[in-house]
Motif scaffolding. Sequence first.
Motif, PDB file in Angstrom:
ATOM      1  N   SER A  72       2.632   9.145  -6.370  1.00 14.22           N
ATOM      2  CA  SER A  72       3.285  10.437  -6.100  1.00 14.22           C
ATOM      3  C   SER A  72       4.328  10.762  -7.164  1.00 14.22           C
ATOM      4  CB  SER A  72       3.944  10.409  -4.710  1.00 14.22           C
ATOM      5  OG  SER A  72       2.980  10.197  -3.704  1.00 14.22           O
ATOM      6  N   TRP A  73       5.097   9.746  -7.593  1.00 14.84           N
ATOM      7  CA  TRP A  73       6.163   9.963  -8.564  1.00 14.84           C
ATOM      8  C   TRP A  73       5.682   9.799 -10.006  1.00 14.84           C
ATOM      9  CZ3 TRP A  73      10.724  12.028  -7.336  1.00 14.84           C
ATOM     10  CH2 TRP A  73      11.147  11.958  -6.009  1.00 14.84           C
ATOM     11  N   GLN A  89      14.942   4.164   0.192  1.00 13.91           N
ATOM     12  CA  GLN A  89      15.201   4.657  -1.168  1.00 13.91           C
ATOM     13  C   GLN A  89      14.010   4.324  -2.060  1.00 13.91           C
ATOM     14  OE1 GLN A  89      19.148   4.098  -3.302  1.00 13.91           O
ATOM     15  NE2 GLN A  89      17.922   2.696  -4.506  1.00 13.91           N
ATOM     16  N   SER A  90      13.721   5.234  -3.009  1.00 14.83           N
ATOM     17  CA  SER A  90      12.689   4.982  -4.019  1.00 14.83           C
ATOM     18  C   SER A  90      13.198   5.528  -5.343  1.00 14.83           C
ATOM     19  CB  SER A  90      11.373   5.665  -3.629  1.00 14.83           C
ATOM     20  OG  SER A  90      10.418   5.544  -4.670  1.00 14.83           O
ATOM     21  N   ARG A  91      13.299   4.678  -6.351  1.00 18.70           N
ATOM     22  CA  ARG A  91      13.792   5.098  -7.663  1.00 18.70           C
ATOM     23  C   ARG A  91      12.956   4.428  -8.754  1.00 18.70           C
ATOM     24  NH1 ARG A  91      19.548   1.808  -8.334  1.00 18.70           N
ATOM     25  NH2 ARG A  91      18.673  -0.290  -8.201  1.00 18.70           N
ATOM     26  N   PRO A  92      13.007   4.941  -9.981  1.00 20.92           N
ATOM     27  CA  PRO A  92      12.234   4.311 -11.065  1.00 20.92           C
ATOM     28  C   PRO A  92      12.726   2.892 -11.328  1.00 20.92           C
ATOM     29  CG  PRO A  92      13.001   6.498 -11.712  1.00 20.92           C
ATOM     30  CD  PRO A  92      13.703   6.153 -10.442  1.00 20.92           C
ATOM     31  N   GLN A  94       0.825  -1.208   0.000  1.00 17.92           N
ATOM     32  CA  GLN A  94       0.000   0.000   0.000  1.00 17.92           C
ATOM     33  C   GLN A  94       0.865   1.266   0.000  1.00 17.92           C
ATOM     34  OE1 GLN A  94      -2.290  -0.888   3.511  1.00 17.92           O
ATOM     35  NE2 GLN A  94      -3.941  -1.919   2.348  1.00 17.92           N
ATOM     36  N   ILE A  95       1.951   1.233   0.764  1.00 17.24           N
ATOM     37  CA  ILE A  95       2.885   2.375   0.767  1.00 17.24           C
ATOM     38  C   ILE A  95       3.523   2.535  -0.617  1.00 17.24           C
ATOM     39  CG2 ILE A  95       5.079   3.220   1.702  1.00 17.24           C
ATOM     40  CD1 ILE A  95       4.271   1.871   4.370  1.00 17.24           C
ATOM     41  N   ALA A  96       3.854   1.402  -1.244  1.00 20.14           N
ATOM     42  CA  ALA A  96       4.483   1.438  -2.570  1.00 20.14           C
ATOM     43  C   ALA A  96       3.539   2.053  -3.607  1.00 20.14           C
ATOM     44  CB  ALA A  96       4.888   0.028  -2.994  1.00 20.14           C
TER      45      ALA A  96
END
Length: 649
Positions: free
Chosen positions: A151-152, A171-174, A143-145
């Motif tokens: 958002s991105w 960390q969150s990246r494409p 759910q957070i993902a």
Amino acid sequence: MDEIYLATVKCWASQFSHRSIEYKRQNGQLLNGGMAVVVQQMVPADVAGVLFTNHPVTGSRASMLISANYGLGESVVSGASDPDTIILKRNWDDTLSIAEKQIGKKNLKIIMSDKNGVTEQSVSPEEASHCTVSDTMAIRLGQIAIYLEESWGTARDIEWALQGNEIFLLQSRPVTTDAKFSEFDIIHEFDSAHFTDKEEYTIANFGEVFPGAVTTLTGSVITKLIGVTVDHLMLAKEFRHRYDPTTDVGLMLFSSKFFLNRIQEKFFSPLKRKKNEMSKAVEMGIYGRVLDDDHIQEIAFERGDNLPFRATLKSFMATVKGLILGKKWSEGFKQYLAIPESEEKPAQTIKELYEQIDTISLAAYAAATDKHATTTMASMLWNLLTMKMLSHNEMSKSLYADFAILTTNATDTESGSVPRNLKELAACIAKEVDTTKLREMSEEAALKWIRENTVHSKTFLEQFLKRHDHRGYKEFELYSYTWGSQPEKLIKLIQNMLQSPSCYAIKEQTDDDPLKKLQASMSPLKKRILSWLVVKAKMGVQQRELGKSCLIKAVHIARKEYRKLARLMVSEGMLPEEDLLFFLTHAEIEQVIETRSAKLLQRAKQRQKLYPMLDSFKYNEISVGFPIPMDKANEKLKVDRMSQITGKY
């Protein structure tokens, strides 16, 4: 603090490693871009891992993948341990459920050390037999993902850690694999709408203009310009009730190959349930013969509707305008073709050059397309009137033979001058050099030898290149090279012609009256009218071919400017190589200029890789249903029909 400073410098230095530099070059990124080093407090994680919002292998949005292990996430990222794998099923409304669990061996974990570092520690068999993440926690992570993805705006590759019941996002990246498409996706990426299995598509005429496949850039530009031309011709007030810009263009793109929809082709003339002279003239212009295809005429009649008289009259008057202004346009065409290539303009920025192409070069291209379309329609009308005078309200083999006699002597056209000048050039070279030795040379060596060791051949060659520098093979393809830009290609053609004198022998024209050779009998008055029509028909062909040559020159000007743009983009590190530009659409080029999108460049590389295969495919003159190559063994182009809707087609 000294260790933090040293680690920060190492992070900065890492972007200049060979691997990093090569990655940036291949993906159009700045080599010396800014780099922020994030210093975070270490989380003494009980469990850590990664989460992909799209499945990293299939790319499916319906599956989210979680990999997890005890301790810090380094053991998962580095592959030091076999982690647990959890697949979440993602429904259309973003609700989640556990689809699959695979318990990894998890033979070791990496944990924080009391000495300000990390250490490896074995995992007990009892501990390894359990899943590191509960079902409830896996759903929470998913759910957070989803929130991060929304958002991105892109699929995310997320690193996370758990300490007790608390979740830490590290960390969150494409997702780097998200840009990859299957071969099937790339092959059919720009396919036109395929309406029914009763559609018929042809490469007649277009197969000569666009031999083989077109590149992504050419396809995007041609589709847009043809659409503009058809809009101009069809969006008169009287046509609006029946014009559909998504279907009435008729020019279709399948597997990077242009086809003409044979049903839409019938819309080029007033719709009747049975063929009339105008529709037969259209077929003569496209196929060189009238086809036995009344079923296609019937489908077109049912799909469209009869135009009101005012619309038919307006269409006829537009063609008549081409007849009246054809001579004036011909003078303009000749002046345009005589204009020498402009000198290199002062240094331009990449954005300035793109805007020039977008607003000036493509506008000239569109204008040339429009004029060529109008002169083509006018030429078809002259041919129709000539055939009407020859016929007795019926099409027969003798009629075609008579029509061929009257039109084959039209050799003084712009297109006719190219093969004639080629033969004259080959004949000149044959008189001046040893053809056997010349044919044994490479194209580059032969070109150099002619320029350095001949007089007449050199002069003739330079005159030919000056007049026909914008011509060559695949003249409408922006990716191709013309004789002017690569004269070696012309020399290769000349070398092949020099194999036999018959290849460059010039047949002299006779002054015999073609009317005397006709099979049809006619009165003296009809002969005089026909003689006048033949002159006009030949003039129409000349005007059409002059318009075509101007259109090819407009393509060449756009081609040179796109090449210049590619060189500038490579020099600025936006492209890894010049040729890649031609596997982006015109609009995508602007996106790359604005954003340096690595995702678009990866897709362009996939298109470039598949282009030679698509370019090699051969098709039948007419395809019934979805077009596939003659090689039926190739499965990559086939499209399965998932469902069928019956009704009026």
